[in-house]
Write a protein that holds these residues in place. Structure first.
Motif, short mmCIF file in Angstrom:
data_model
loop_
_atom_site.label_atom_id
_atom_site.label_comp_id
_atom_site.label_asym_id
_atom_site.label_seq_id
_atom_site.Cartn_x
_atom_site.Cartn_y
_atom_site.Cartn_z
N SER A 341 70.93 52.55 55.35
CA SER A 341 71.83 51.43 55.64
C SER A 341 71.49 50.76 56.97
O SER A 341 71.54 49.53 57.08
N ASP A 342 71.14 51.53 58.00
CA ASP A 342 70.82 50.94 59.30
C ASP A 342 69.48 50.23 59.26
O ASP A 342 69.29 49.19 59.91
N LEU A 343 68.54 50.78 58.51
CA LEU A 343 67.24 50.11 58.36
C LEU A 343 67.41 48.80 57.60
O LEU A 343 66.78 47.78 57.95
N ASN A 344 68.26 48.80 56.59
CA ASN A 344 68.53 47.56 55.85
C ASN A 344 69.18 46.52 56.76
O ASN A 344 68.84 45.33 56.70
N ALA A 345 70.10 46.96 57.62
CA ALA A 345 70.76 46.03 58.55
C ALA A 345 69.76 45.45 59.54
O ALA A 345 69.83 44.26 59.88
N SER A 346 68.82 46.26 60.03
CA SER A 346 67.84 45.75 60.99
C SER A 346 66.95 44.69 60.34
O SER A 346 66.56 43.72 60.98
N ARG A 347 66.62 44.86 59.06
CA ARG A 347 65.80 43.86 58.37
C ARG A 347 66.58 42.57 58.15
O ARG A 347 66.02 41.48 58.18
N ASN A 348 67.89 42.70 57.93
CA ASN A 348 68.72 41.50 57.82
C ASN A 348 68.77 40.74 59.14
O ASN A 348 68.73 39.51 59.16
N LEU A 349 68.85 41.47 60.26
CA LEU A 349 68.86 40.82 61.56
C LEU A 349 67.54 40.10 61.82
O LEU A 349 67.52 38.99 62.36
N ALA A 350 66.44 40.72 61.41
CA ALA A 350 65.14 40.05 61.56
C ALA A 350 65.07 38.80 60.70
O ALA A 350 64.50 37.78 61.10
#
Length: 376
Positions: A341-350
Motif C-alpha cells: 500500500s505504501d509503495l502504491n501511494a509513493s507511485r501515485n505521488l510521483a
C-alpha cells in the motif's frame, strides 16, 4: 542554508561571562513580551522603534545585542503564528524565555581560523573552536552568517548558519514519489521500503520507561530521567538522517530530477483516533524526515515538491481507479494490481507531478470475474 554546531573550548571564567550574557539576554526578551502581547506587534522594525530605548536603559546589553533580542522575540512570535497559536479572536499568548539561546550576527562575533571572538557584557573574549569533520566540511564550502549560542548539559555550542551556493538543477524529467508513515518509515516509487517497526518499538520502550520513572518520583528516578533525557530524540534523528541519505542516494543514482512528497500541513489536527494512538502518532517525526530529504536533495541539484496527498493511498497507481487497502496490502478490483500500500501511494505521488518512474515489470491483469466463457 546549513547549520554547523561547533563546540566552544571555554575556560571557567569565559563560561561565567557567557552565562551572564545569557541571563541578561533572556531578561531583555522577557521585557519585550508584554509589549508584544498588548500591541500585537511582532514586526521587527515596529518593535524596535517602540522598545529599543527602553532596553538600552534597563538592561546591560549593548546596542546590537538589544537589536538581536528584538529579533529573537519577533522570530518566536512569528513561529507561534505559523503554528496557529496566535489567533485574532484571542489574546496573544505570553512566551517565557528561560535560558534562551543568544542570537549573534556579524557585528557581535568574528570567526578567524580556529578561533572565535564573541561579544560579552565585559568585552569581547577569544574562544578556541573544537571542529569535527562534519563541521569542517560545512564551513569549507559556504559563507558564515548568523548563529545561536546555546548551553547543553554544561557545554557551550555555537550553532553557526552557513550559506552555500546551490548546485545546478538536474535537467532530468524523471520523478520519485516518497510516502512517509509509521509502520513503514518511508517508501519511494523506485521500489524501496524502509521499515519503522524497530524504531516504533524503541520509542514505545522509552515512553514506558519515562512513565514509570515519573510516577515513581524518587530521587534516583529523577536522576535516571536526566540520564535518558533526549536519548529518544537523538535516536529518531539518527534514523531519519540515515533514511534520508539512502533515499537521496537512490534518487541520484537513478538520475531523478524531482522528488515529490506529501504536504502534511496540520495533519495532527486531522488525526481521529483513540488517546493511545493519538499519543503515538503525535510523537512521530514525519516532518523531520521530509526536511532532511529536502535539504539533502537540494544539495545535489534535485528539486523537491509537496503535493496534496488526498486519495493517494486508495488510488491504483496502474489504472487510476479506487482500490481496496487492508493494512500493507493494496488490491485493485478493476485491473487486478496487488502491491504494498505504501509503495502504491509513493507511485501515485510521483504520477501527480507528471512523469512517474515506470515499474520494473508492467503487468496487465484482466478482470476475470467480469468475463464470461462461451463453451462450444
Amino acid at each position: 542554508m546549513r547549520t554547523a554546531s561547533i563546540r566552544l573550548d571555554v575556560t571557567e571564567e569565559q563560561s561565567s561571562q557567557l552565562s551572564a550574557l545569557q541571563v541578561a539576554y533572556a531578561d531583555a526578551c522577557n521585557r519585550l513580551v508584554p509589549v508584544v502581547c498588548e500591541e500585537r506587534l511582532w514586526n521587527r522594525v515596529g518593535l524596535h522603534n517602540k522598545t529599543y530605548t527602553q532596553l538600552r536603559e534597563q538592561t546591560p546589553l549593548g546596542s546590537q545585542m538589544c537589536c538581536n533580542a528584538i529579533y529573537s522575540v519577533c522570530k518566536a512570535y512569528k513561529a507561534q503564528k505559523e503554528l496557529g497559536r496566535v489567533r485574532k479572536d484571542k489574546d496573544v499568548p505570553k512566551i517565557r524565555f528561560n535560558c534562551a539561546s543568544v542570537h549573534f550576527d556579524k557585528r557581535t562575533y568574528t570567526l578567524r581560523d580556529n578561533l572565535i571572538y564573541l561579544y560579552t557584557l565585559s568585552g569581547r573574549i577569544t574562544v578556541p573552536l573544537i571542529f569535527g569533520e562534519h563541521q569542517r566540511k560545512i564551513l569549507a564550502f559556504g559563507i558564515p552568517k548568523e548563529a545561536e549560542l546555546v548551553l547543553r548539559k554544561g557545554r557551550w555550542f555555537f550553532n553557526l548558519v552557513v550559506e552555500k551556493t546551490d548546485p545546478p538543477l538536474s535537467i532530468s524529467c524523471e520523478t520519485m514519489g516518497i510516502d512517509v508513515g509509521e509502520n513503514t518509515l518511508a517508501a519511494h516509487s523506485l521500489g524501496k521500503l524502509f521499515g519503522g517497526e524497530k524504531l516504533r518499538d524503541k520509542r514505545d520502550r522509552h515512553l514506558s520507561l519515562r512513565r514509570r520513572l515519573q510516577s515513581n518520583g524518587s530521587q534516583s528516578a529523577k536522576q535516571k530521567l536526566r540520564q535518558v533525557s533526549g536519548k529518544e530524540n537523538r535516536r529518531v534523528k539518527q534514523v531519519n538522517h540515515e533514511t534520508s541519505k539512502a533515499i537521496v542516494a537512490a534518487a541520484k543514482e537513478a538520475n531523478i530530477g524531482t522528488i515529490v512528497m506529501e504536504d502534511l500541513t496540520h495533519i495532527r489536527d486531522r488525526i481521529k483516533a483513540g488517546k493511545r494512538v493519538r499519543a503515538r502518532l503525535h510523537r512521530w517525526a514525519w516532518r523531520q524526515l521530509q526536511t532532511f530529504v529536502e535539504y539533502k536533495a537540494q544539495a545535489t541539484g534535485i528539486q523537491v515538491k509537496y503535493v496534496n496527498p488526498a486519495y493517494s493511498s486508495q488510488t491504483c497507481s496502474c489504472c487510476g481507479c479506487i482500490g481496496k487497502r487492508n493494512k500493507h496490502r493494496f488490491e485493485c478490483p478493476h485491473c487486478g494490481l496487488l502491491a504494498h500500500s505504501d509503495l502504491n501511494a509513493s507511485r501515485n505521488l510521483a504520477g501527480i507531478n507528471g512523469t512517474a518512474v515506470p515499474l520494473r515489470v508492467s503487468v496487465n491483469a484482466p478482470d476475470v470475474e467480469s468475463q464470461t466463457l462461451t463453451l462450444q
